[in-house]
Design an enzyme around this catalytic site. Structure first.
Site, PDB file in Angstrom:
ATOM      1  N   HIS A 146     -19.109  13.630  23.908  1.00 14.04           N
ATOM      2  CA  HIS A 146     -19.395  12.312  24.481  1.00 14.04           C
ATOM      3  C   HIS A 146     -20.790  11.837  24.052  1.00 14.04           C
ATOM      4  CE1 HIS A 146     -19.529   9.242  27.797  1.00 14.04           C
ATOM      5  NE2 HIS A 146     -20.829   9.492  27.693  1.00 14.04           N
ATOM      6  N   GLU A 147     -21.778  12.712  24.157  1.00 10.58           N
ATOM      7  CA  GLU A 147     -23.147  12.332  23.796  1.00 10.58           C
ATOM      8  C   GLU A 147     -23.293  12.130  22.290  1.00 10.58           C
ATOM      9  OE1 GLU A 147     -25.110  11.378  25.993  1.00 10.58           O
ATOM     10  OE2 GLU A 147     -23.884  12.099  27.655  1.00 10.58           O
ATOM     11  N   HIS A 150     -22.078   8.736  21.444  1.00  9.94           N
ATOM     12  CA  HIS A 150     -23.084   7.702  21.697  1.00  9.94           C
ATOM     13  C   HIS A 150     -23.975   7.520  20.466  1.00  9.94           C
ATOM     14  CE1 HIS A 150     -22.511   6.309  25.722  1.00  9.94           C
ATOM     15  NE2 HIS A 150     -22.665   7.494  26.291  1.00  9.94           N
ATOM     16  N   GLU A 219     -19.647   3.459  27.807  1.00  7.37           N
ATOM     17  CA  GLU A 219     -19.293   4.768  28.355  1.00  7.37           C
ATOM     18  C   GLU A 219     -17.814   5.068  28.109  1.00  7.37           C
ATOM     19  OE1 GLU A 219     -21.220   7.154  29.555  1.00  7.37           O
ATOM     20  OE2 GLU A 219     -22.936   5.881  29.111  1.00  7.37           O
TER      21      GLU A 219
END
Length: 288
Positions: A146-147, A150, A219
């Protein structure tokens, strides 16, 4: 909705939302110019205001990552001590074609993480001690993916631009609203004064709402992109379920709370939240 459709749809919506923030700023600049220097060319007013805004955004952009890591007290992760962390991130970086980010650890017992860095080549990912201790391997991999998403999706650029522009809108609105009581130029058109008061009140609120909506869309995009990297959405969903069962709120600086994997202050069920509801994120991941 299929995974690829989620990625495409969330990316389009976040681009559209970001488009409105500079429009609000330009409207403020134009009306302020008509009030205080009505004889000046509107094009000159917009050019000067835009130039100052761009310089402010660039300054914020180049200073953001070092400042954020310092504010949260993040420490560089030792490669020997955190071997699993490095192994998981290295695998994700190779499979996604993203440069290996620098890894940091924040001494917090809660499960959380965030990413920063001006561009993918300068990416930095920070995880909390709680995430390393409480998450299973698949769950930690989901959070890291997930990070990394980003970083790959240039969300740091999106966030920095939005926050900097909203800062400019707030400053200009304050100046405009307070200056009204001392009077602008006598030649200022009446319509500009009326519109100026309305904008000074509504512009910061509108821009903030747009920024929050954009943050929530990014997100969702990072969730979908991270699930694509691991090919195991349940890992990320399981990590979110563990976070939803945490009973303590994480103590962090409010200025950086929007960067975290999950909202440090709650479940994110209001329109003023920087994160979408955890339950909705879990639902979307389970449906992939």
């Amino acid at each position: 909705m299929m995974l690829e459709d989620q990625i495409t749809w969330n990316r389009r919506k976040s681009y559209l939302l970001l488009f409105f923030v500079p429009l609000i700023l330009l409207a403020l600049i134009f009306v302020s110019g008509r009030i205080f220097v009505p004889r000046a060319s509107p094009f000159l007013i917009l050019a000067a205001g835009s130039g100052i805004s761009v310089l402010y955004v660039l300054y914020s952009y180049f200073r953001s990552d070092e400042m954020i890591l310092r504010v949260v007290g993040a420490q560089k992760a030792d490669k020997q001590r955190y071997k699993q962390l490095y192994d998981l991130m290295e695998g994700l970086s190779i499979s996604s074609g993203t440069p290996m980010p620098e890894l940091y650890v924040q001494d917090k017992k809660e499960i959380n993480a965030f990413a920063t860095g001006r561009k993918p080549e300068d990416g930095k990912v920070c995880v909390t001690r709680g995430a390393l201790e409480k998450l299973e391997k698949d769950e930690l991999e989901g959070v890291l993916a997930h990070e990394l998403a980003h970083i790959k999706n240039h969300d740091i650029l999106f966030t920095t631009i939005a926050v900097a522009l909203i800062g400019m809108i707030s400053i200009l609105s304050e100046i405009l609203l307070h200056s009204m009581f001392f009077g602008g130029d006598d030649e200022a058109p009446p319509w500009a004064i009326g519109v100026g008061i309305a904008l000074a009140i509504l512009a910061p609120i509108s821009a903030r709402m747009v920024q929050l909506a954009m943050s929530r869309k990014r997100e969702y995009l990072a969730d979908a992109s991270g699930a694509k990297m691991t090919r195991y959405p349940d890992g990320l969903a399981d990590a979110l379920e563990k976070i939803s069962n945490q009973h303590s709120k994480m103590e962090v600086n409010k200025a950086v709370s929007h960067l975290y994997f999950s909202n440090p202050f709650g479940s994110g069920k209001s329109l003023m939240s920087t994160h979408p509801p955890i339950e909705e994120r879990i639902k979307r991941l389970r449906e992939m």
